[in-house]
Design a protein around this motif. Structure first.
Motif, short mmCIF file in Angstrom:
data_model
loop_
_atom_site.label_atom_id
_atom_site.label_comp_id
_atom_site.label_asym_id
_atom_site.label_seq_id
_atom_site.Cartn_x
_atom_site.Cartn_y
_atom_site.Cartn_z
N THR A 6 -2.46 -18.47 15.56
CA THR A 6 -1.41 -17.92 14.70
C THR A 6 -1.68 -18.26 13.24
OG1 THR A 6 0.17 -18.12 16.50
CG2 THR A 6 1.07 -17.85 14.29
N THR A 7 -2.18 -19.45 12.99
CA THR A 7 -2.51 -19.86 11.63
C THR A 7 -3.53 -18.91 11.03
OG1 THR A 7 -2.08 -22.16 12.18
CG2 THR A 7 -3.41 -21.76 10.23
N LEU A 8 -4.56 -18.58 11.79
CA LEU A 8 -5.59 -17.67 11.30
C LEU A 8 -5.08 -16.25 11.15
CD1 LEU A 8 -8.58 -19.06 13.35
CD2 LEU A 8 -8.24 -19.25 10.89
N ALA A 9 -4.17 -15.83 12.02
CA ALA A 9 -3.64 -14.48 11.94
C ALA A 9 -2.85 -14.28 10.65
CB ALA A 9 -2.75 -14.19 13.14
N ASN A 10 -2.26 -15.33 10.14
CA ASN A 10 -1.46 -15.25 8.91
C ASN A 10 -2.25 -15.63 7.66
OD1 ASN A 10 0.80 -14.51 10.41
ND2 ASN A 10 1.33 -16.64 10.81
N ALA A 11 -3.53 -15.88 7.82
CA ALA A 11 -4.35 -16.33 6.70
C ALA A 11 -4.63 -15.19 5.72
CB ALA A 11 -5.67 -16.89 7.22
N GLU A 12 -4.85 -15.54 4.46
CA GLU A 12 -5.30 -14.57 3.45
C GLU A 12 -6.82 -14.66 3.38
OE1 GLU A 12 -3.61 -14.10 -0.44
OE2 GLU A 12 -1.76 -15.04 0.27
N TRP A 13 -7.47 -13.59 3.80
CA TRP A 13 -8.93 -13.54 3.83
C TRP A 13 -9.45 -12.92 2.54
CZ3 TRP A 13 -11.55 -15.86 7.70
CH2 TRP A 13 -10.84 -16.21 8.83
N PHE A 14 -10.59 -13.42 2.06
CA PHE A 14 -11.21 -12.85 0.87
C PHE A 14 -12.71 -12.80 1.07
CE2 PHE A 14 -11.02 -17.38 0.20
CZ PHE A 14 -12.25 -17.69 -0.35
N LYS A 15 -13.36 -11.87 0.37
CA LYS A 15 -14.82 -11.74 0.43
C LYS A 15 -15.44 -12.56 -0.69
CE LYS A 15 -14.91 -7.18 2.48
NZ LYS A 15 -15.27 -5.79 2.33
N SER A 16 -16.64 -13.01 -0.44
CA SER A 16 -17.38 -13.74 -1.44
C SER A 16 -17.61 -12.87 -2.66
CB SER A 16 -18.73 -14.17 -0.86
OG SER A 16 -19.60 -14.60 -1.89
N SER A 17 -17.59 -13.48 -3.83
CA SER A 17 -17.89 -12.73 -5.05
C SER A 17 -19.36 -12.34 -5.10
CB SER A 17 -17.53 -13.57 -6.29
OG SER A 17 -18.28 -14.77 -6.29
N HIS A 18 -20.19 -12.91 -4.22
CA HIS A 18 -21.61 -12.58 -4.16
C HIS A 18 -21.92 -11.52 -3.11
CE1 HIS A 18 -22.72 -15.77 -6.92
NE2 HIS A 18 -21.87 -16.55 -6.27
N SER A 19 -20.90 -10.99 -2.46
CA SER A 19 -21.11 -9.98 -1.43
C SER A 19 -21.67 -8.71 -2.05
CB SER A 19 -19.79 -9.64 -0.72
OG SER A 19 -19.33 -10.76 -0.01
N GLY A 20 -22.60 -8.11 -1.35
CA GLY A 20 -23.20 -6.86 -1.83
C GLY A 20 -22.40 -5.66 -1.38
N THR A 21 -22.92 -4.50 -1.67
CA THR A 21 -22.25 -3.25 -1.32
C THR A 21 -22.72 -2.69 0.01
OG1 THR A 21 -23.90 -2.01 -2.57
CG2 THR A 21 -21.88 -2.61 -3.73
N ASN A 22 -23.63 -3.39 0.70
CA ASN A 22 -24.17 -2.88 1.97
C ASN A 22 -23.29 -3.22 3.17
OD1 ASN A 22 -24.65 -5.58 2.29
ND2 ASN A 22 -26.85 -5.40 2.63
N GLY A 23 -22.17 -3.86 2.96
CA GLY A 23 -21.25 -4.17 4.05
C GLY A 23 -21.56 -5.46 4.78
N SER A 24 -22.61 -6.16 4.39
CA SER A 24 -22.96 -7.44 5.03
C SER A 24 -22.25 -8.57 4.30
CB SER A 24 -24.47 -7.65 5.00
OG SER A 24 -25.11 -6.65 5.74
N CYS A 25 -21.00 -8.75 4.63
CA CYS A 25 -20.18 -9.72 3.90
C CYS A 25 -19.59 -10.76 4.85
CB CYS A 25 -19.03 -9.02 3.20
SG CYS A 25 -19.54 -7.73 2.06
N VAL A 26 -19.33 -11.89 4.27
CA VAL A 26 -18.61 -12.94 4.97
C VAL A 26 -17.27 -13.07 4.28
CG1 VAL A 26 -18.55 -15.41 5.44
CG2 VAL A 26 -20.69 -14.16 5.64
N GLU A 27 -16.22 -13.19 5.08
CA GLU A 27 -14.90 -13.43 4.52
C GLU A 27 -14.52 -14.88 4.82
OE1 GLU A 27 -12.43 -9.33 4.70
OE2 GLU A 27 -12.66 -10.37 6.60
#
Length: 65
Positions: A6-27
């Protein structure tokens, strides 16, 4: 490290500022006791959790190459 789903379900997820445009991102989601990480391409991606010290060490290692 385990945490309440439940804690994770309510979390605010964000992408790294170093994420590229190819969709290979970590949140990430920074919570009081843990940092959660997941694959941004999958809506219900498994989540890896780390303590704050562990996550800081990981980021430091990434910066060092």
């Amino acid at each position: 490290m385990s945490t309440n789903p439940t804690t994770l379900a309510n979390a605010e997820w964000f992408k790294s500022s170093h994420s590229g445009t190819n969709g290979s991102c970590v949140e990430a989601a920074i919570l009081p006791a843990i940092v959660g990480t997941r694959d941004s391409k999958l809506d219900r991606s498994p989540v890896l959790t780390f303590g704050h010290d562990q996550f800081r060490a990981f980021i430091a290692g990434v910066h060092q190459g």
